[in-house]
Structures are given as structure tokens and as C-alpha cells.
Write a protein that holds these residues in place. Structure first.
Motif, short mmCIF file in Angstrom:
data_model
loop_
_atom_site.label_atom_id
_atom_site.label_comp_id
_atom_site.label_asym_id
_atom_site.label_seq_id
_atom_site.Cartn_x
_atom_site.Cartn_y
_atom_site.Cartn_z
N ARG A 173 0.85 -1.19 0.00
CA ARG A 173 0.00 0.00 0.00
C ARG A 173 0.89 1.24 0.00
O ARG A 173 1.77 1.38 0.85
CB ARG A 173 -0.91 0.00 1.23
N VAL A 174 0.64 2.12 -0.96
CA VAL A 174 1.46 3.32 -1.14
C VAL A 174 0.59 4.56 -1.01
O VAL A 174 -0.41 4.69 -1.74
CB VAL A 174 2.16 3.31 -2.51
N ALA A 175 0.95 5.46 -0.12
CA ALA A 175 0.25 6.74 0.01
C ALA A 175 0.97 7.78 -0.85
O ALA A 175 2.19 7.90 -0.78
CB ALA A 175 0.22 7.20 1.46
N LEU A 176 0.20 8.49 -1.66
CA LEU A 176 0.74 9.56 -2.52
C LEU A 176 0.19 10.89 -2.06
O LEU A 176 -1.03 11.11 -2.02
CB LEU A 176 0.34 9.32 -3.98
N LEU A 177 1.12 11.81 -1.70
CA LEU A 177 0.77 13.18 -1.32
C LEU A 177 1.52 14.13 -2.24
O LEU A 177 2.50 13.75 -2.89
CB LEU A 177 1.16 13.48 0.12
N SER A 178 1.09 15.38 -2.25
CA SER A 178 1.81 16.39 -3.01
C SER A 178 1.37 17.78 -2.57
O SER A 178 0.35 17.95 -1.88
CB SER A 178 1.53 16.21 -4.51
N ASP A 179 2.17 18.78 -2.98
CA ASP A 179 1.79 20.19 -2.89
C ASP A 179 1.32 20.59 -1.49
O ASP A 179 0.23 21.10 -1.31
CB ASP A 179 0.70 20.49 -3.93
N LEU A 180 2.20 20.40 -0.51
CA LEU A 180 1.87 20.83 0.85
C LEU A 180 1.79 22.35 0.95
O LEU A 180 0.98 22.90 1.68
CB LEU A 180 2.93 20.30 1.82
N HIS A 181 2.67 23.05 0.24
CA HIS A 181 2.69 24.51 0.19
C HIS A 181 2.60 25.14 1.57
O HIS A 181 1.79 26.04 1.83
CB HIS A 181 1.55 25.03 -0.70
N LEU A 182 3.48 24.67 2.45
CA LEU A 182 3.47 25.20 3.81
C LEU A 182 3.84 26.68 3.80
O LEU A 182 4.77 27.10 3.11
CB LEU A 182 4.46 24.43 4.68
N GLY A 183 3.11 27.47 4.58
CA GLY A 183 3.36 28.90 4.67
C GLY A 183 2.24 29.73 4.06
O GLY A 183 2.24 30.95 4.19
N SER A 184 1.28 29.08 3.42
CA SER A 184 0.12 29.81 2.88
C SER A 184 -0.94 29.94 3.96
O SER A 184 -0.86 29.32 5.03
CB SER A 184 -0.47 29.07 1.68
N ALA A 185 -1.98 30.73 3.67
CA ALA A 185 -3.08 30.88 4.62
C ALA A 185 -3.85 29.58 4.81
O ALA A 185 -4.54 29.40 5.81
CB ALA A 185 -4.04 31.97 4.13
N ALA A 186 -3.71 28.65 3.87
CA ALA A 186 -4.44 27.38 3.94
C ALA A 186 -3.61 26.25 4.53
O ALA A 186 -4.17 25.19 4.84
CB ALA A 186 -4.93 26.98 2.55
N SER A 187 -2.31 26.42 4.68
CA SER A 187 -1.44 25.33 5.12
C SER A 187 -0.48 25.81 6.19
O SER A 187 0.43 26.59 5.90
CB SER A 187 -0.65 24.77 3.93
N ASP A 188 -0.70 25.33 7.41
CA ASP A 188 0.21 25.64 8.51
C ASP A 188 0.62 24.34 9.19
O ASP A 188 0.18 23.24 8.81
CB ASP A 188 -0.43 26.60 9.51
N ALA A 189 1.46 24.43 10.18
CA ALA A 189 1.99 23.25 10.84
C ALA A 189 0.89 22.44 11.52
O ALA A 189 0.92 21.21 11.52
CB ALA A 189 3.07 23.64 11.84
N ALA A 190 -0.10 23.12 12.10
CA ALA A 190 -1.17 22.40 12.79
C ALA A 190 -1.98 21.55 11.81
O ALA A 190 -2.31 20.39 12.09
CB ALA A 190 -2.08 23.40 13.52
N ARG A 191 -2.29 22.12 10.66
CA ARG A 191 -3.02 21.34 9.65
C ARG A 191 -2.17 20.20 9.13
O ARG A 191 -2.66 19.09 8.92
CB ARG A 191 -3.45 22.26 8.49
N LEU A 192 -0.88 20.44 8.94
CA LEU A 192 0.00 19.38 8.45
C LEU A 192 0.07 18.24 9.47
O LEU A 192 0.06 17.06 9.08
CB LEU A 192 1.39 19.94 8.17
#
Length: 276
Positions: free
Chosen positions: A50-69
């Protein structure tokens, strides 16, 4: 005049409502999409993985912070993947010091990813814009291996990591040659799916991100911005000898909105082709 003011007020209210919804959509937990794919050259006796694929975390935007990550990492770990692949764009924006500013916050959350076969990543265009070498060191600190036109044997897989094509760092022939020389069923990981058109027929699975599945999809119009060929905008694309999977990613680029293109990640079951 009253009718005009009423119409303008109504229009403003609708606009604010849509904007609030689109911001919430950008911040939501990703949808988990699933697929089962049979690969040639699967090593005899090896079980499916089983392989999980993620992409485009873009940390630092208004939509992506450490808590959400951290929340998304916990979601991924709950899926119990054998291997985790991340297709680039860890950092938001284009500031030359963006990785220095935003990257440290992703190290601890990403270090909590759990997979017996590890975590493999490639870099994306925003990682190059914001400091590729800084991002690479930060990922290394999080226990993530970065492939830059390289290949690695990981369990039953030969993984070729093609570097970012948007910024001109992809060396497709070199990466695929190394994948051929590495034992295992072949899988290619890259940021932009547009490299698919340069691949040889024996490269049967390509995993990518970059497109955000359009990010803001307007009815009857489609995406506000198209960053790759439309055929590779989103999801599973079947070609003659190849399957391309494009994830919508986790974060956003530009405006902090998603509409009609929710964040997602993929959980893939990979295994051998059935005997005939």
C-alpha cells in the motif's frame, strides 16, 4: 436606486459566501482516493503493498500551517501505508528565502510519518523558487529521502524520481535509465505530470501532483488557471501502456481558495499482474 443597491448587496453577499466556502474547502482534510494497480516485473513472491501519494503541501500559505499538516500526517498514518511518496512543492510562494521562513515548521510534523518502507520525495517548482537545497536538508532532517533524477530499490519497487520539469531540472532519460537498472517493478515519481509525454512505453506508472486538479473550477468555464496539459489535470489517466495518477495535493498556490477541486491524497495498492 434601491433595486440597484439591493442587487449589489446581494451580489456582495453571494461573493463573500462563496469565498468563505472556498477558503474552508482549501483548509479541509484531504479526501482519500483509492486505486489498485498491477505492475509488470513484480518480484516473485513479494506481496502487494500500500502506497500513500501526497503532493503540494505549500506550507506557509493561509491554507497550510503546521497544525493542519500534523492533522494530515495523523490521517496518513491511520491508513497504515507500507510506503509514502510525496510529489514536491513543500513550500508556498516564490520568495527566494521562502524555505528558510516556512520550511522549519514542516520538519516535526513530517518526521511523524510512519511507513515500514520509508518516505520518498521529489522537489517541485516552488521548492526551487524558494530554496531547493534548503528544502532538501529540511526533508532529510524529517527522515525523508529526496530523489533528484535518481532511482532507488524500495521493497518490491524500482522508484525513479524525476526532478522538477517546470524549472528545467528534469533529466527524464537519466532517471528512467537508472530505474531500468534497478531491480523491481518500475514506478516513477515527479512533480509535474507533463513529463509523461517524454516517457518510454516500459515506464507504466507515473505519480505526480502540481495541478491542484485546477484548484478553482468554475461551472461551465473550468479552471481559472491551467498549469499542465488538460488531459493530466486530475485523477487517473490511462494511456496505451501507462497509467498516470495526478493528485490534487494538500495545499494551494496563489489565492487561498479551492472550489470544485478539494484537497486529496491517494492510497494505492500495487501488486503483480495476474497470471494468464
Amino acid at each position: 436606486m434601491r433595486r440597484l443597491l439591493f442587487a449589489l448587496s446581494l451580489l456582495a453577499a453571494v461573493g463573500l459566501t462563496v469565498a468563505a466556502y472556498a477558503f474552508a474547502e482549501a483548509r479541509r482534510d484531504p479526501v482519500v482516493r483509492r486505486a489498485t494497480i498491477a505492475l509488470p516485473l513484480w518480484p516473485t513472491g513479494e506481496r502487494p503493498i500500500r502506497v500513500a501519494l501526497l503532493s503540494d503541501l505549500h506550507l506557509g500559505s493561509a491554507a497550510s500551517d503546521a497544525a493542519r499538516l500534523r492533522r494530515i500526517v495523523a490521517q496518513v498514518d491511520t491508513l497504515r501505508p507500507d510506503l509514502i511518496l510525496i510529489a514536491g512543492d513543500f513550500i508556498f510562494g516564490d520568495r527566494a528565502d521562502g524555505a528558510v521562513l516556512h520550511g522549519p515548521a514542516m520538519i516535526a510534523p513530517l518526521r511523524a510519518l510512519r511507513a515500514p518502507l520509508g518516505v520518498i520525495a521529489v522537489l517541485g517548482n516552488h521548492d526551487y523558487h524558494t530554496g531547493a537545497e534548503v528544502v532538501r536538508r529540511q526533508l532529510q532532517a524529517a527522515g525523508i529521502r529526496v530523489l533528484r533524477n535518481q532511482a532507488a530499490r524500495v521493497g518490491p519497487l524500482s522508484i525513479g524520481g524525476i526532478d522538477d520539469s517546470v524549472t528545467g531540472h528534469a533529466k527524464v532519460v537519466a532517471a528512467t535509465d537508472l530505474a531500468r537498472k534497478t531491480p523491481g517493478a518500475r514506478l516513477l515519481l515527479t512533480h509535474s505530470p507533463d513529463v509523461a509525454r517524454f516517457l518510454a512505453p516500459d515506464m507504466t506508472l507515473l505519480l505526480a501532483g502540481h495541478t491542484h486538479c485546477g484548484q478553482v473550477m468554475l461551472p461551465l468555464i473550468g479552471p481559472l488557471v491551467e498549469v499542465s496539459a488538460p488531459r493530466y489535470r486530475c485523477g487517473i489517466v490511462h494511456e496505451k501502456t501507462r497509467t498516470v495518477i495526478v493528485t490534487a495535493g494538500i495545499g494551494i498556490s496563489g489565492v487561498p481558495f479551492r472550489l470544485g477541486a478539494p484537497p486529496d491524497l491517494w492510497l494505492l495498492t500495487l501488486g503483480p499482474k495476474a497470471a494468464r
